[in-house]
Design a protein around this motif. Sequence first.
Motif, PDB file in Angstrom:
ATOM      1  N   GLU A  11       0.821  -1.208   0.000  1.00  0.00           N
ATOM      2  CA  GLU A  11       0.000   0.000   0.000  1.00  0.00           C
ATOM      3  C   GLU A  11       0.853   1.255   0.000  1.00  0.00           C
ATOM      4  OE1 GLU A  11      -3.407   0.605  -0.124  1.00  0.00           O
ATOM      5  OE2 GLU A  11      -3.396  -1.464  -0.818  1.00  0.00           O
ATOM      6  N   MET A  12       1.912   1.258   0.781  1.00  0.00           N
ATOM      7  CA  MET A  12       2.777   2.439   0.849  1.00  0.00           C
ATOM      8  C   MET A  12       3.536   2.635  -0.462  1.00  0.00           C
ATOM      9  SD  MET A  12       1.951   3.723   3.617  1.00  0.00           S
ATOM     10  CE  MET A  12       3.024   5.114   3.283  1.00  0.00           C
ATOM     11  N   ALA A  13       3.965   1.542  -1.068  1.00  0.00           N
ATOM     12  CA  ALA A  13       4.665   1.658  -2.352  1.00  0.00           C
ATOM     13  C   ALA A  13       3.728   2.232  -3.411  1.00  0.00           C
ATOM     14  CB  ALA A  13       5.184   0.285  -2.781  1.00  0.00           C
ATOM     15  N   LYS A  14       2.467   1.777  -3.386  1.00  0.00           N
ATOM     16  CA  LYS A  14       1.481   2.290  -4.337  1.00  0.00           C
ATOM     17  C   LYS A  14       1.224   3.780  -4.090  1.00  0.00           C
ATOM     18  CE  LYS A  14      -1.974  -0.392  -4.958  1.00  0.00           C
ATOM     19  NZ  LYS A  14      -3.256  -1.127  -4.731  1.00  0.00           N
ATOM     20  N   CYS A  58      -0.540   1.219  14.133  1.00  0.00           N
ATOM     21  CA  CYS A  58      -1.599   0.720  13.260  1.00  0.00           C
ATOM     22  C   CYS A  58      -1.280   1.083  11.819  1.00  0.00           C
ATOM     23  CB  CYS A  58      -2.946   1.319  13.680  1.00  0.00           C
ATOM     24  SG  CYS A  58      -4.291   0.927  12.534  1.00  0.00           S
ATOM     25  N   GLY A  59      -1.415   0.112  10.928  1.00  0.00           N
ATOM     26  CA  GLY A  59      -1.117   0.362   9.530  1.00  0.00           C
ATOM     27  C   GLY A  59      -2.025   1.405   8.902  1.00  0.00           C
ATOM     28  N   VAL A  60      -3.306   1.425   9.326  1.00  0.00           N
ATOM     29  CA  VAL A  60      -4.256   2.390   8.768  1.00  0.00           C
ATOM     30  C   VAL A  60      -3.860   3.810   9.157  1.00  0.00           C
ATOM     31  CG1 VAL A  60      -6.646   3.173   8.769  1.00  0.00           C
ATOM     32  CG2 VAL A  60      -6.139   0.729   8.713  1.00  0.00           C
ATOM     33  N   TYR A  61      -3.544   4.015  10.455  1.00  0.00           N
ATOM     34  CA  TYR A  61      -3.136   5.337  10.916  1.00  0.00           C
ATOM     35  C   TYR A  61      -1.837   5.775  10.245  1.00  0.00           C
ATOM     36  CZ  TYR A  61      -6.569   4.601  14.642  1.00  0.00           C
ATOM     37  OH  TYR A  61      -7.711   4.367  15.348  1.00  0.00           O
ATOM     38  N   ALA A  62      -0.918   4.845  10.105  1.00  0.00           N
ATOM     39  CA  ALA A  62       0.360   5.172   9.478  1.00  0.00           C
ATOM     40  C   ALA A  62       0.164   5.592   8.032  1.00  0.00           C
ATOM     41  CB  ALA A  62       1.299   3.963   9.546  1.00  0.00           C
ATOM     42  N   LYS A  63      -0.725   4.907   7.330  1.00  0.00           N
ATOM     43  CA  LYS A  63      -0.989   5.263   5.939  1.00  0.00           C
ATOM     44  C   LYS A  63      -1.635   6.647   5.850  1.00  0.00           C
ATOM     45  CE  LYS A  63      -3.379   3.861   1.730  1.00  0.00           C
ATOM     46  NZ  LYS A  63      -4.307   2.904   1.107  1.00  0.00           N
ATOM     47  N   THR A  64      -2.558   6.947   6.778  1.00  0.00           N
ATOM     48  CA  THR A  64      -3.219   8.256   6.776  1.00  0.00           C
ATOM     49  C   THR A  64      -2.206   9.373   6.988  1.00  0.00           C
ATOM     50  OG1 THR A  64      -5.250   7.293   7.647  1.00  0.00           O
ATOM     51  CG2 THR A  64      -4.973   9.669   7.902  1.00  0.00           C
ATOM     52  N   THR A  65      -1.328   9.195   7.979  1.00  0.00           N
ATOM     53  CA  THR A  65      -0.301  10.203   8.250  1.00  0.00           C
ATOM     54  C   THR A  65       0.649  10.343   7.076  1.00  0.00           C
ATOM     55  OG1 THR A  65      -0.415   9.594  10.586  1.00  0.00           O
ATOM     56  CG2 THR A  65       1.447  10.954   9.893  1.00  0.00           C
ATOM     57  N   SER A  66       1.041   9.217   6.494  1.00  0.00           N
ATOM     58  CA  SER A  66       1.960   9.252   5.360  1.00  0.00           C
ATOM     59  C   SER A  66       1.330   9.946   4.161  1.00  0.00           C
ATOM     60  CB  SER A  66       2.381   7.834   4.973  1.00  0.00           C
ATOM     61  OG  SER A  66       3.068   7.215   6.033  1.00  0.00           O
ATOM     62  N   SER A  67       0.016   9.750   3.973  1.00  0.00           N
ATOM     63  CA  SER A  67      -0.682  10.428   2.877  1.00  0.00           C
ATOM     64  C   SER A  67      -0.608  11.938   3.061  1.00  0.00           C
ATOM     65  CB  SER A  67      -2.148   9.985   2.822  1.00  0.00           C
ATOM     66  OG  SER A  67      -2.247   8.604   2.566  1.00  0.00           O
ATOM     67  N   SER A  68      -0.791  12.388   4.293  1.00  0.00           N
ATOM     68  CA  SER A  68      -0.719  13.820   4.571  1.00  0.00           C
ATOM     69  C   SER A  68       0.683  14.338   4.303  1.00  0.00           C
ATOM     70  CB  SER A  68      -1.105  14.092   6.032  1.00  0.00           C
ATOM     71  OG  SER A  68      -2.428  13.672   6.281  1.00  0.00           O
ATOM     72  N   ARG A  69       1.680  13.596   4.717  1.00  0.00           N
ATOM     73  CA  ARG A  69       3.068  14.003   4.467  1.00  0.00           C
ATOM     74  C   ARG A  69       3.347  14.095   2.973  1.00  0.00           C
ATOM     75  NH1 ARG A  69       5.336  16.176   9.040  1.00  0.00           N
ATOM     76  NH2 ARG A  69       4.989  14.802  10.833  1.00  0.00           N
ATOM     77  N   ALA A  70       2.806  13.130   2.237  1.00  0.00           N
ATOM     78  CA  ALA A  70       3.026  13.129   0.788  1.00  0.00           C
ATOM     79  C   ALA A  70       2.400  14.354   0.142  1.00  0.00           C
ATOM     80  CB  ALA A  70       2.451  11.851   0.173  1.00  0.00           C
ATOM     81  N   LEU A  71       1.184  14.707   0.609  1.00  0.00           N
ATOM     82  CA  LEU A  71       0.499  15.863   0.049  1.00  0.00           C
ATOM     83  C   LEU A  71       1.176  17.166   0.434  1.00  0.00           C
ATOM     84  CD1 LEU A  71      -3.220  14.779   0.643  1.00  0.00           C
ATOM     85  CD2 LEU A  71      -1.966  14.806  -1.515  1.00  0.00           C
ATOM     86  N   LEU A  72       1.936  17.142   1.540  1.00  0.00           N
ATOM     87  CA  LEU A  72       2.642  18.339   1.975  1.00  0.00           C
ATOM     88  C   LEU A  72       4.028  18.446   1.347  1.00  0.00           C
ATOM     89  CD1 LEU A  72       1.672  18.350   5.758  1.00  0.00           C
ATOM     90  CD2 LEU A  72       0.881  19.916   3.979  1.00  0.00           C
ATOM     91  N   THR A  73       4.240  17.694   0.281  1.00  0.00           N
ATOM     92  CA  THR A  73       5.466  17.750  -0.535  1.00  0.00           C
ATOM     93  C   THR A  73       6.742  17.461   0.251  1.00  0.00           C
ATOM     94  OG1 THR A  73       5.804  20.149  -0.265  1.00  0.00           O
ATOM     95  CG2 THR A  73       4.384  19.426  -2.094  1.00  0.00           C
ATOM     96  N   VAL A  74       6.658  16.522   1.190  1.00  0.00           N
ATOM     97  CA  VAL A  74       7.885  16.037   1.801  1.00  0.00           C
ATOM     98  C   VAL A  74       8.711  15.372   0.709  1.00  0.00           C
ATOM     99  CG1 VAL A  74       8.835  14.317   3.396  1.00  0.00           C
ATOM    100  CG2 VAL A  74       6.864  15.709   4.071  1.00  0.00           C
TER     101      VAL A  74
END
Length: 247
Positions: free
Chosen positions: A171-174, A200-216
């Motif tokens: 999921e993270m790679a995708k 939790c994998g779900v929470y981690a994915k949510t946080t990572s999505s936000s980081r991705a959108l914030l152009t990390v």
Amino acid sequence: MEQATGAAQADHMPACGAGSGTTGGAPLDEVLHVGLDIGSTTTKVFVLDPTANETRYWRYQRHNARQTLSAIEALREVGKRFPGARLRVAVTGSGARDIARALGAAYIQEVVANSIAVRELYPQVRCAIELGGQDAKMIFFHKAEPDGALTVSDMRMNGSCAGGTGAFIDEMAKLLGVPTEGFEELAARGTTVYEISGRCGVYAKTTSSSRALLTVPSRRRWTNSWRVSRNAASPGLNAASPAPSTS
């Protein structure tokens, strides 16, 4: 097809994300050992020449929830490549029991299969961690007295959450737009660690999505996703882990 008996030897499988390989056909009536692993997300088949202890063929592919069909396809391919051989088949993995029964083949529970392989190929190991598609398993070993044979001490399984397992990595790679095969190498290039929930994998994915959108920067996203994968699998595996062995 013959039912496999005992612990068949195993050769080293080439490291790869998906694909297949072969080293040629088989003479008439040659006996080959076939290992079929039906996991939660992938199907693996491995053909071993027990006389020479050499890999003859392997195949690794996603089954997309078609476990039975993927097993049929894998064995058909083995039959095509080794038409004159007698195949001794053993089946393992989370989806293996019914398939083994239908085939009349030996069923080996996956933790047992892992422990056999580790004891045979890596006798120096004291702890083995397997990240499956939807769970993680940790197996502890010690040297038994008086012969020093490697023996399983304990086993832990992270079965309540898929965080940190293969499905989470997929999921993270995708999400990050990178191939899973190159995920670890890309993660090693990162320089900054961010706070991301690892419980939790779900929470981690949510946080990572936000980081991705914030152009990390992408290399930092890869690093943190890999770190979360490690941390997410750790709590369940570390619970009541036995003390390290000095043997």
